[in-house]
Design a protein around this motif. Structure first.
Motif, short mmCIF file in Angstrom:
data_model
loop_
_atom_site.label_atom_id
_atom_site.label_comp_id
_atom_site.label_asym_id
_atom_site.label_seq_id
_atom_site.Cartn_x
_atom_site.Cartn_y
_atom_site.Cartn_z
N TYR A 58 37.86 46.86 15.47
CA TYR A 58 38.71 46.10 16.22
C TYR A 58 39.49 46.82 17.40
CZ TYR A 58 41.70 42.49 17.25
OH TYR A 58 43.40 41.47 18.59
N ASP A 59 40.03 48.15 17.06
CA ASP A 59 40.88 48.32 17.56
C ASP A 59 39.84 48.95 18.92
OD1 ASP A 59 43.20 48.16 16.82
OD2 ASP A 59 43.16 50.08 15.75
N ILE A 60 38.84 49.72 18.38
CA ILE A 60 37.64 50.56 19.26
C ILE A 60 37.53 49.00 19.93
CG2 ILE A 60 35.81 51.83 19.32
CD1 ILE A 60 37.66 53.05 17.65
N ASP A 61 37.32 48.09 19.80
CA ASP A 61 36.37 47.14 20.88
C ASP A 61 37.68 46.87 21.37
OD1 ASP A 61 33.82 47.15 19.61
OD2 ASP A 61 34.45 45.10 19.23
N VAL A 62 38.30 46.81 20.97
CA VAL A 62 39.48 46.48 22.74
C VAL A 62 39.97 47.65 23.35
CG1 VAL A 62 41.98 46.91 22.72
CG2 VAL A 62 40.92 44.99 21.04
N ALA A 63 40.22 49.00 22.55
CA ALA A 63 39.56 50.27 23.55
C ALA A 63 38.90 49.90 24.79
CB ALA A 63 39.35 51.23 23.32
N ASP A 94 46.51 58.37 27.65
CA ASP A 94 46.85 57.33 28.21
C ASP A 94 48.37 55.43 27.74
OD1 ASP A 94 46.60 58.53 30.24
OD2 ASP A 94 44.58 57.55 30.30
N MET A 95 47.45 55.61 26.77
CA MET A 95 47.71 54.33 25.68
C MET A 95 47.05 54.80 24.48
SD MET A 95 45.76 51.74 27.13
CE MET A 95 45.78 51.89 29.01
N VAL A 96 48.04 53.63 23.30
CA VAL A 96 47.32 53.93 21.77
C VAL A 96 47.10 52.60 21.37
CG1 VAL A 96 48.28 54.73 19.99
CG2 VAL A 96 48.79 56.12 22.07
N VAL A 97 45.65 52.70 21.13
CA VAL A 97 45.23 50.62 20.31
C VAL A 97 44.79 51.76 18.63
CG1 VAL A 97 44.03 49.81 20.37
CG2 VAL A 97 44.94 50.40 22.32
#
Lengths: 261, 227
Positions: A58-63, A94-97
């Motif tokens: 999920y997180d990877i798809d969001v990224a 730049d950001m953490v997901v």
């Protein structure tokens, strides 16, 4: 004394030179045509590695979607639960997901977006152990991943006499649970389900809900434009159903409703 | 964004850091003592034991020297429970540390023993010394003296290597540092403080080795040799 202080400042200045020059992160990302996003790979189904050792979840798809919506290339940086905030603060991404839950303490150090994820944390333990409430954790060895919200929850709420053991990353904590080096731990319910499904012989089960949590995207402080963009992104993909579909794809359940702040 | 060092929240936890440093120190000391003894015994067996024994020791040394310490540690802590051997974190840590240092020490001491010239042993024989006295005074003690600097440097490495066992939840200096870091997010400051503490521990142990060297090897004392 003054000389010492100056030397320290110089050391600090050198170490953080890279971040000092930045004016606006959103502009920087668009200019360099690349966004660096920190993700974990040890919390399936939110983030894990596939058969080819590529990060998925999920997180990877969001990224990936964030990068494609920005129209820039994506570079994933793999972090652990314990070092995701230091990695962000030190300017490496730049950001953490990474299923990062908002807390007041974290909000004093980094910028946290409106939730893009919601889940409940459950205590997980072998079915042979009778664990129904927090009080039953007394005298048990409870493993947590250092610096995560389970660490905070267990450390604050478990009764006196609970033996808390801290590991450096989630896969070590899970390994400790599977090898019987600890009696119990706690993660989001779907993470527990994944552990139970993959290791049927370990006879683990979800015991009780510890708390409800949300996940935020983490940015460095003082980046209002990028924060605005991220919150807009979350709003848009909440409305168009993309977040919910992606959640269903990985977690198998509908995404709980996400409030905004 | 500029970074300002703030040591307040880190130094507020100085007691825990010192407790962690104490754990690191005693773990390091136990490892060095047991690992060196193991190394000396195995090196003697390796140079003058039966053939099977030599081959087993060779195998052990090669396994230790050709696998990462972290893997050895995980093997003992996460792997052994599969065959019913469940060790406490501190036990698994000490076992892995001694296992690791023992392998390196065996190889170092063996090199020392093999560096003793056969002429020395013949000289001992011609003076009418017994085999045991030749082995002790002509072989082992001079061999140890010769490899003492290498052995002490490997030992300091073992002391610093204890930082890895925070991975299996042992609460030593690095683990305490990581916990404080995760609560205060003052990573830079925490690592500055634990770096200073590790430097102190390493210098103190080098000093101790130097003193032990002077006490143990009388020739060293006369020559004023450095550890």
């Amino acid at each position: 004394m003054r000389l010492k202080f100056l030397t320290m400042l110089m050391v600090a200045a050198c170490a953080l030179n890279a971040t000092a020059a930045r004016a606006d992160e959103l502009d920087d990302i668009l200019k360099r045509k690349k966004v660096l996003i920190a993700v974990q790979t040890d919390l399936p189904p939110y983030d894990t590695l596939d058969a080819n050792n590529q990060p998925v979840g999920y997180d990877i798809d969001v990224a990936k979607r964030i990068a494609s919506d920005l129209g820039v290339e994506l570079e994933l940086v793999i972090v652990s639960g314990a070092n995701r905030i230091p990695t962000l603060v030190s300017g490496k991404v730049d950001m953490v997901v990474a299923t990062l839950s908002p807390t007041p303490q974290r909000a004093a150090v980094i910028g946290l977006s409106s939730p893009y994820l919601a889940y409940s944390q459950y205590v997980i333990a072998p079915s042979a152990k009778s664990v129904k409430t927090l009080d039953d954790l007394k005298d048990l060895r409870v493993g947590v991943t250092r610096g995560t919200l389970q660490d905070d929850q267990i450390t604050r709420r478990a009764p006196k006499g609970t033996q808390i053991m801290r590991f450096e990353d989630d896969s070590s904590t899970a390994q400790a649970l599977l090898s019987g080096q600890i009696d119990a731990s706690a993660w989001g319910k779907s993470i527990n389900d994944e552990i139970i499904k993959k290791n049927p012989s370990s006879n683990l089960e979800n015991k009780f809900a510890l708390n409800s949590l949300y996940g935020s995207i983490g940015l460095r402080r003082g980046e209002p434009d990028l924060m605005r963009w991220i919150n807009t992104w979350i709003f848009v993909h909440k409305q168009d159903g993309w977040l919910s579909d992606t959640h269903k794809k990985w977690v198998g359940e509908d995404l709980p409703s996400l409030p905004a702040f | 964004m500029s970074y300002q060092l703030q040591f307040g929240s880190v130094l507020a936890n100085l007691d825990e850091l010192l407790d962690g440093a104490a754990t690191t120190l005693w773990m390091g000391a136990a490892t060095i003592l047991l690992g060196s003894v193991l190394g000396i015994v195995l090196a003697i067996l390796r140079t003058s034991g039966p053939a099977l024994c030599r081959r087993l020791i060779d195998g052990y040394v090669e396994i230790v020297r050709n696998t990462p310490f972290l893997v050895q540690l995980f093997f003992i802590f996460f792997g052994l429970p599969s065959i019913g051997i469940r060790l406490l974190p501190i036990e698994a840590a000490l076992l892995a540390l001694v296992f690791n240092l023992g392998g390196y020490a065996t190889e170092i001491v063996r090199a020392g023993i093999e560096s003793i010239h056969p002429g020395q042993i013949e000289a001992g024989l011609s003076l009418g010394l017994s085999r045991w006295r030749i082995y002790r005074h002509v072989v082992i003690v001079p061999a140890l003296e010769r490899v003492y600097p290498a052995l002490s440097s490997q030992s300091v490495l073992a002391l610093l290597g204890t930082s890895v066992v925070s991975q299996i939840s042992v609460v030593e200096l690095t683990a305490v540092g990581n916990t404080i870091q995760s609560a205060t997010y003052r990573a830079f400051e925490v690592y500055i403080v634990i770096t200073v503490l590790y430097l102190g521990l390493a210098f103190a142990s080098r000093g101790a080795f130097w003193l032990i060297g002077l006490a143990a090897f009388s020739r060293r004392r006369r020559l004023g040799a450095r550890a």
